[in-house]
Design an enzyme around this catalytic site. Structure first.
Site, mmCIF file in Angstrom:
data_model
loop_
_atom_site.group_PDB
_atom_site.id
_atom_site.type_symbol
_atom_site.label_atom_id
_atom_site.label_comp_id
_atom_site.label_asym_id
_atom_site.label_seq_id
_atom_site.Cartn_x
_atom_site.Cartn_y
_atom_site.Cartn_z
ATOM 1 N N LYS A 280 0.843 -1.199 0.000
ATOM 2 C CA LYS A 280 0.000 0.000 0.000
ATOM 3 C C LYS A 280 0.876 1.245 0.000
ATOM 4 C CE LYS A 280 -3.900 -1.836 2.724
ATOM 5 N NZ LYS A 280 -4.982 -1.652 1.765
ATOM 6 N N ARG A 354 -10.509 -11.330 2.091
ATOM 7 C CA ARG A 354 -11.447 -12.310 1.535
ATOM 8 C C ARG A 354 -10.831 -13.715 1.501
ATOM 9 N NH1 ARG A 354 -12.028 -9.028 -3.983
ATOM 10 N NH2 ARG A 354 -11.655 -7.341 -2.496
HETATM 11 N N1 BES Z 1 -8.104 -3.715 4.597
HETATM 12 C C1 BES Z 1 -8.314 -3.264 3.263
HETATM 13 C C2 BES Z 1 -9.599 -2.449 3.108
HETATM 14 C C3 BES Z 1 -9.630 -1.134 3.827
HETATM 15 C C4 BES Z 1 -9.289 0.033 3.170
HETATM 16 C C5 BES Z 1 -10.048 -1.070 5.147
HETATM 17 C C6 BES Z 1 -9.331 1.242 3.854
HETATM 18 C C7 BES Z 1 -10.100 0.133 5.824
HETATM 19 C C8 BES Z 1 -9.747 1.298 5.184
HETATM 20 C C9 BES Z 1 -8.383 -4.459 2.310
HETATM 21 O O1 BES Z 1 -7.606 -5.542 2.681
HETATM 22 C C10 BES Z 1 -7.885 -3.997 0.989
HETATM 23 O O2 BES Z 1 -6.744 -3.655 0.897
HETATM 24 N N2 BES Z 1 -8.753 -4.009 -0.019
HETATM 25 C C11 BES Z 1 -8.387 -3.604 -1.327
HETATM 26 C C12 BES Z 1 -8.959 -4.619 -2.302
HETATM 27 C C13 BES Z 1 -8.506 -4.423 -3.701
HETATM 28 C C14 BES Z 1 -7.041 -4.763 -3.821
HETATM 29 C C15 BES Z 1 -9.337 -5.285 -4.603
HETATM 30 C C16 BES Z 1 -8.983 -2.229 -1.584
HETATM 31 O O3 BES Z 1 -10.131 -1.995 -1.209
HETATM 32 O O4 BES Z 1 -8.271 -1.385 -2.117
HETATM 33 MN MN MN Z 2 -5.603 -5.367 1.962
#
Ligand code: BES
Ligand code: MN
Ligand code: ZN
Length: 498
Positions: A280, A354
């Site tokens: 990230k 997921r």
């Molecule tokens: N933990 C994150 C989602 C999240 C984002 C929670 C901001 C709280 C605040 C999750 O694991 C994630 O990174 N999701 C990705 C999925 C994508 C790669 C399909 C996302 O939402 O960007």
């Molecule tokens: Mn994630």
């Protein structure tokens, strides 16, 4: 801060302040207020309302000294707003504001507040006292564990005063359930706010273990070796880049009587989400210690359930690990065989939640529960769709979802249903495996839901996405910024309603 209920005449109460509520569209004083007004020689009716023009607008307030005409030092009027707009959510929010304001005022340790909202005609004493106490207790939460200077509240005692004897008992019940729910929320918030350096799979499973000992629940904690034997392969892949060993926890609450229903609650338990090799950006990683909010929520719920003792069997499951980049991390293009045998091509290591939930949903199938609910900080797309104050919900049983949404409304928490369509599976197509773990950017929250659906056999499954609502950067209604404990109230009240 302790909250209690008493049936008493407001003019005999010894307190630093007495709080009374006035509606914007009905300034006739209620019987309890009339007695106070008389003792104060018309201070409320003639002076504050007529001369000073106190309008009763929602959350407006005025504080005046009583000049020893009654034992209480000060009188505070608060505006309740318009009667037809008034509900328990408003009351919760109002009491949160009032208690914060009073806690900042000089020399207020002891507060008496009349049982507000009853004269709106819409609510009973129990719901009103419940909403009042929740508002005050939630507002006073503060995470000061790592501050050397602690923030002890000035206010020690709050008394909710019931004018009618018949209201005293039900108001007490309302305060009691609020105390149970708010202490569960405090527990959840503490766990979410705890830095990832200390909230690890190991320490959180230890917290769960202590909880189960204290509350008389049963617990099983599985280690990496056991999980590997149980084919939690998708989950273990996510955790393999971390130095810390993954854990899977299973807590059970069994009622004394025969259970009316059996419910499984699953919480996402990523103790830190760096994104893995799909790392990230720094800014997005700042709050990723909160990626175990789902786990903290279901632990909070079972704590409340153990106190409220419904005739419902409740199972709490959480797969705990860190998502880290390293030489041993799972990689883009890896194919994982999930616990149910389906194969998943890893398209993005940041769609890790997921993958962990998939294996837990399969494990949940073996429990043969009536309903399965998972709760997760799953997608940024859910935040884009609904913002930080509305929780997303989806699943395969619209009625069940509707029931949860309605209980949420009564609990002061807003949920909104997002769709899952069968053909969303097309977006998850892989060239070499049964599916991949991400779709396109579009409909991200729903596609994540569609992914999860591949791993449950339950006909009554709901998925709750709290990515936006578990941790907020601006205060909202009774909630302070930071961890919110969202869905502890809704899920507990939902189980109590079954
Ligand atoms: N933990 C994150 C989602 C999240 C984002 C929670 C901001 C709280 C605040 C999750 O694991 C994630 O990174 N999701 C990705 C999925 C994508 C790669 C399909 C996302 O939402 O960007
Ligand atoms: Mn994630
Ligand atoms: Zn995550």
């Amino acid at each position: 801060m302790d909250i209690s209920v008493k049936h008493q005449d407001l003019t005999t109460i010894l307190a630093n302040v007495v709080v009374l509520g006035i509606f914007e569209d009905d300034k006739n004083l209620n019987p309890a207020q009339t007695i106070v007004d008389k003792s104060l020689k018309g201070l409320i009716s003639n002076y504050l309302i007529k001369s000073e023009g106190f309008k009763g607008k929602f959350a407006d307030s005025v504080i005046v000294p009583t000049q020893l005409k009654i034992p209480a030092d000060k009188l505070m009027l608060v505006g309740l707003g318009k009667k037809k707009e008034f509900d328990c959510s408003k009351l919760r929010e109002l009491c949160a504001k009032v208690i914060k304001q009073l806690d900042k005022s000089l020399n207020i340790k002891n507060v008496s507040i009349e049982l507000l909202g009853l004269t709106s005609g819409n609510f009973d004493a129990q719901s009103c006292a419940n909403a009042m106490s929740e508002g005050m207790l939630i507002a006073m939460y503060d995470y000061d564990k790592y501050k050397t200077k602690k923030s002890t509240p000035q206010i020690k005692k709050v008394r909710i005063v019931a004018y009618d004897t018949k209201d005293e008992k039900s108001a007490k019940a309302g305060v009691n359930s609020a105390k149970i729910l708010c202490s569960a929320m405090d527990f959840t918030k503490d766990l979410i706010n705890e830095p990832a350096q200390n909230a690890t799979p190991e320490t959180i499973s230890q917290v769960a273990k202590n909880l189960s000992t204290d509350l008389g629940l049963t617990i099983k904690i599985y280690n990496k070796k056991q999980l590997s034997d149980m084919n939690f392969n998708a989950f273990l892949a996510v955790g393999q880049g971390s130095e810390r060993e993954p854990k899977f926890i299973h807590l059970t609450y069994k009622p004394a009587k025969k259970a009316k229903k059996k419910i499984v609650l699953i919480g996402k338990g990523i103790t830190f989400d760096s994104g893995g090799l799909d790392i990230k950006p720094a800014n997005s990683m700042l709050t990723m210690k909160t990626d175990m909010s789902g786990c903290a929520t279901v632990l909070g719920v079972i704590q409340a359930i153990a106190a409220l003792k419904p005739d419902v069997e409740v199972h709490v499951l959480s797969a705990l690990c860190e998502n880290m980049p390293s030489g041993s991390s799972y990689k883009q293009g890896d194919v994982l065989t999930a616990k149910n045998g389906k194969t998943i091509e890893v398209d993005n290591t940041d769609a890790e939640g997921r993958l962990t939930l998939a294996d837990v949903l399969t494990y949940a199938d073996e429990l043969n529960a009536d309903e399965v609910i998972d709760i997760a900080t799953l997608t940024g797309a859910c935040i884009v769709a609904l913002g930080q104050n509305i929780t997303g919900i989806m699943g395969n049983n619209h009625n069940m979802i509707e029931n949860i949404i309605n209980i949420g409304k009564k609990s002061g928490e807003t949920l909104w249903e997002l769709p899952i369509f069968d053909d969303m599976q097309d977006m998850l197509k892989s060239d070499i495996a049964d599916m991949r773990n991400t779709g396109s950017r579009f409909a991200g929250a729903s596609v994540a839901g569609r992914f999860l659906q591949n791993f449950t056999k339950s006909k009554n499954w709901a998925h709750i996405d709290i990515a936006g609502t578990a941790f907020i950067d601006k205060p909202y209604r009774e909630l302070n910024k930071g961890a919110t404990g969202v869905m502890v109230r809704t899920l507990t009240n939902y189980i109590m309603s079954l």
